[in-house]
Design a protein around this motif. Structure first.
Motif, mmCIF file in Angstrom:
data_model
loop_
_atom_site.group_PDB
_atom_site.id
_atom_site.type_symbol
_atom_site.label_atom_id
_atom_site.label_comp_id
_atom_site.label_asym_id
_atom_site.label_seq_id
_atom_site.Cartn_x
_atom_site.Cartn_y
_atom_site.Cartn_z
ATOM 1 N N ARG A 128 -8.667 -47.964 -127.947
ATOM 2 C CA ARG A 128 -8.595 -47.017 -129.055
ATOM 3 C C ARG A 128 -8.328 -47.736 -130.369
ATOM 4 N NH1 ARG A 128 -5.274 -44.870 -132.359
ATOM 5 N NH2 ARG A 128 -3.495 -45.964 -131.485
ATOM 6 N N GLN A 129 -7.392 -48.690 -130.324
ATOM 7 C CA GLN A 129 -7.073 -49.439 -131.537
ATOM 8 C C GLN A 129 -8.286 -50.229 -132.023
ATOM 9 O OE1 GLN A 129 -4.441 -49.365 -133.360
ATOM 10 N NE2 GLN A 129 -2.944 -48.285 -132.104
ATOM 11 N N TRP A 130 -9.059 -50.746 -131.087
ATOM 12 C CA TRP A 130 -10.213 -51.567 -131.454
ATOM 13 C C TRP A 130 -11.383 -50.705 -131.948
ATOM 14 C CZ3 TRP A 130 -11.858 -55.974 -133.037
ATOM 15 C CH2 TRP A 130 -13.198 -56.344 -132.896
ATOM 16 N N LEU A 131 -11.690 -49.628 -131.223
ATOM 17 C CA LEU A 131 -12.873 -48.828 -131.525
ATOM 18 C C LEU A 131 -12.613 -47.782 -132.611
ATOM 19 C CD1 LEU A 131 -14.158 -48.207 -127.884
ATOM 20 C CD2 LEU A 131 -15.155 -49.733 -129.599
ATOM 21 N N GLY A 132 -11.383 -47.307 -132.722
ATOM 22 C CA GLY A 132 -11.087 -46.211 -133.644
ATOM 23 C C GLY A 132 -11.371 -44.867 -133.008
ATOM 24 N N LYS A 133 -10.795 -43.809 -133.577
ATOM 25 C CA LYS A 133 -10.885 -42.487 -132.974
ATOM 26 C C LYS A 133 -12.316 -41.975 -132.880
ATOM 27 C CE LYS A 133 -8.900 -37.865 -133.254
ATOM 28 N NZ LYS A 133 -7.952 -37.941 -132.150
ATOM 29 N N PHE A 134 -13.154 -42.290 -133.845
ATOM 30 C CA PHE A 134 -14.497 -41.726 -133.870
ATOM 31 C C PHE A 134 -15.309 -42.153 -132.650
ATOM 32 C CE2 PHE A 134 -18.944 -41.477 -135.373
ATOM 33 C CZ PHE A 134 -18.972 -40.148 -135.751
ATOM 34 N N TYR A 135 -15.189 -43.423 -132.249
ATOM 35 C CA TYR A 135 -16.004 -43.934 -131.148
ATOM 36 C C TYR A 135 -15.239 -44.143 -129.838
ATOM 37 C CZ TYR A 135 -19.802 -44.770 -134.447
ATOM 38 O OH TYR A 135 -20.796 -44.603 -135.375
ATOM 39 N N HIS A 136 -13.918 -44.041 -129.858
ATOM 40 C CA HIS A 136 -13.176 -44.265 -128.614
ATOM 41 C C HIS A 136 -13.376 -43.097 -127.659
ATOM 42 C CE1 HIS A 136 -9.302 -43.981 -126.185
ATOM 43 N NE2 HIS A 136 -10.004 -44.973 -125.665
ATOM 44 N N ARG A 137 -13.946 -43.407 -126.494
ATOM 45 C CA ARG A 137 -14.161 -42.420 -125.445
ATOM 46 C C ARG A 137 -13.236 -42.758 -124.274
ATOM 47 N NH1 ARG A 137 -19.473 -43.313 -123.927
ATOM 48 N NH2 ARG A 137 -20.252 -41.842 -125.498
ATOM 49 N N PRO A 138 -12.153 -41.992 -124.077
ATOM 50 C CA PRO A 138 -11.280 -42.259 -122.928
ATOM 51 C C PRO A 138 -12.072 -42.125 -121.629
ATOM 52 C CG PRO A 138 -10.293 -40.649 -124.426
ATOM 53 C CD PRO A 138 -11.707 -40.828 -124.855
ATOM 54 N N ALA A 139 -11.686 -42.887 -120.618
ATOM 55 C CA ALA A 139 -12.379 -42.799 -119.336
ATOM 56 C C ALA A 139 -12.421 -41.343 -118.872
ATOM 57 C CB ALA A 139 -11.657 -43.665 -118.306
ATOM 58 N N GLY A 140 -13.630 -40.840 -118.616
ATOM 59 C CA GLY A 140 -13.804 -39.460 -118.186
ATOM 60 C C GLY A 140 -13.730 -38.448 -119.313
ATOM 61 N N GLY A 141 -13.591 -38.898 -120.557
ATOM 62 C CA GLY A 141 -13.434 -37.980 -121.677
ATOM 63 C C GLY A 141 -14.508 -38.147 -122.741
ATOM 64 N N GLU A 142 -14.193 -37.693 -123.947
ATOM 65 C CA GLU A 142 -15.147 -37.703 -125.044
ATOM 66 C C GLU A 142 -14.549 -38.341 -126.291
ATOM 67 O OE1 GLU A 142 -17.741 -33.727 -125.030
ATOM 68 O OE2 GLU A 142 -15.582 -33.309 -125.079
ATOM 69 N N SER A 143 -15.395 -38.974 -127.060
ATOM 70 C CA SER A 143 -15.033 -39.420 -128.399
ATOM 71 C C SER A 143 -15.327 -38.295 -129.382
ATOM 72 C CB SER A 143 -15.841 -40.657 -128.782
ATOM 73 O OG SER A 143 -17.222 -40.320 -128.894
ATOM 74 N N TRP A 144 -14.895 -38.475 -130.614
ATOM 75 C CA TRP A 144 -15.296 -37.518 -131.650
ATOM 76 C C TRP A 144 -16.810 -37.526 -131.825
ATOM 77 C CZ3 TRP A 144 -11.901 -37.073 -136.675
ATOM 78 C CH2 TRP A 144 -10.735 -36.347 -136.367
ATOM 79 N N ALA A 145 -17.425 -38.684 -131.708
ATOM 80 C CA ALA A 145 -18.886 -38.758 -131.834
ATOM 81 C C ALA A 145 -19.566 -37.928 -130.748
ATOM 82 C CB ALA A 145 -19.345 -40.209 -131.762
ATOM 83 N N ASP A 146 -19.008 -37.923 -129.539
ATOM 84 C CA ASP A 146 -19.563 -37.109 -128.458
ATOM 85 C C ASP A 146 -19.478 -35.625 -128.792
ATOM 86 O OD1 ASP A 146 -20.109 -39.321 -126.778
ATOM 87 O OD2 ASP A 146 -18.056 -39.312 -126.014
ATOM 88 N N VAL A 147 -18.331 -35.198 -129.305
ATOM 89 C CA VAL A 147 -18.159 -33.795 -129.684
ATOM 90 C C VAL A 147 -19.145 -33.425 -130.789
ATOM 91 C CG1 VAL A 147 -16.554 -32.072 -130.589
ATOM 92 C CG2 VAL A 147 -15.728 -33.813 -128.991
ATOM 93 N N MET A 148 -19.292 -34.317 -131.757
ATOM 94 C CA MET A 148 -20.222 -34.068 -132.851
ATOM 95 C C MET A 148 -21.645 -33.909 -132.331
ATOM 96 S SD MET A 148 -20.900 -36.293 -136.329
ATOM 97 C CE MET A 148 -19.309 -35.947 -137.048
ATOM 98 N N LEU A 149 -22.023 -34.697 -131.333
ATOM 99 C CA LEU A 149 -23.379 -34.626 -130.793
ATOM 100 C C LEU A 149 -23.654 -33.261 -130.175
ATOM 101 C CD1 LEU A 149 -26.037 -36.060 -130.147
ATOM 102 C CD2 LEU A 149 -24.996 -36.880 -128.028
ATOM 103 N N ARG A 150 -22.723 -32.742 -129.369
ATOM 104 C CA ARG A 150 -22.982 -31.439 -128.762
ATOM 105 C C ARG A 150 -22.956 -30.316 -129.801
ATOM 106 N NH1 ARG A 150 -17.549 -29.381 -127.375
ATOM 107 N NH2 ARG A 150 -16.192 -31.009 -126.505
#
Length: 246
Positions: A128-150
């Motif tokens: 998370r620290q490396w990727l930032g909130k926008f692109y960090h996708r927790p294992a089995g979860g979604e990033s903000w970018a994923d939410v934006m896509l749907r």
């Protein structure tokens, strides 16, 4: 006739919001919620907030123009708009329950406090620290970018609505934030800048507007809670994995 306004409603305070705040304050790793995320109900305060929201919708003339209603499939969002409309004495407009409006999925970080993420999933914390909130996708979860896509997919359906000028969406804080980002065409730096100084409060109202189909969307109002009494205002962020955006 095309949709000219989108009214975005965040659900009222939920029992999970309360449990998360309690766990964070106590310095605990895990949040005790006996429901799957889709079934989390409103707290008593959340029900009060929803009734106050209903009066606000009436005062603003929610049905002055043809209205459609889109709702998250999650219980807390459905309860919020149902209570609001009932308190306002409003007939429910044509409604669609859309899975694309569900809350952000946190995967392995679900039901973890910020401390719990650091203690129990240090690898995810480093990612998370490396990727930032926008692109960090927790294992089995979604990033903000994923939410934006749907949500881009969902918002494309706005152009297919016939006989509707105002669309009301009842959903979640991540959905409100990402709809605003899509409508205003915010990239990662602009969105993160906006999110650092803006939070989506429970039972708040956000509005975007355009002059006509194809025109750019404009943010008219963000997270308004003027309809709530001072003791009703809450800005719970729920079970989040990023302490930089609260």
């Amino acid at each position: 006739m095309a949709v000219q306004e989108i009214w975005l409603v965040r659900h009222g305070e939920s029992v999970a919001n309360v449990a998360a705040a309690r766990a964070e304050a106590a310095g605990e790793d895990l949040i005790d919620v006996p429901y799957r995320d889709a079934d989390v109900p409103l707290s008593p305060l959340g029900e009060d907030q929803s009734r106050s929201l209903g009066q606000e919708l009436v005062d603003r003339g929610i049905d002055d123009v043809p209205v459609a209603l889109w709702v998250s499939p999650y219980l807390r969002a459905q309860q919020t708009i149902e209570i609001a409309l009932a308190a306002a004495g409003q007939t429910e407009p044509p409604k669609r329950v859309d899975e694309r409006l569900r809350d952000r999925e946190l995967g392995v970080l679900d039901l973890h406090t910020l401390q719990g993420v650091r203690n129990r999933h240090p690898d995810e914390e480093r990612r998370r620290q490396w990727l930032g909130k926008f692109y960090h996708r927790p294992a089995g979860g979604e990033s903000w970018a994923d939410v934006m896509l749907r949500l881009r997919s969902a918002l494309a359906d706005v152009e297919r609505l016939e006989g509707t000028e105002r669309l009301v969406i009842a959903a979640h804080d991540a959905v409100v934030m990402m709809v605003v980002a899509v409508c205003l065409d915010l990239d990662e730096p602009a969105l993160m800048d906006f999110a650092r100084t803006h939070a989506v409060a429970n039972a708040s109202l956000t509005r975007v507007r355009r002059e006509h189909a194809g025109a750019p969307w404009m943010l008219e109002e963000f997270s308004s809670v003027e309809h709530l009494d001072d003791d009703e205002v809450t800005a719970h962020t729920g079970r989040k994995d990023d302490e930089d955006v609260r």
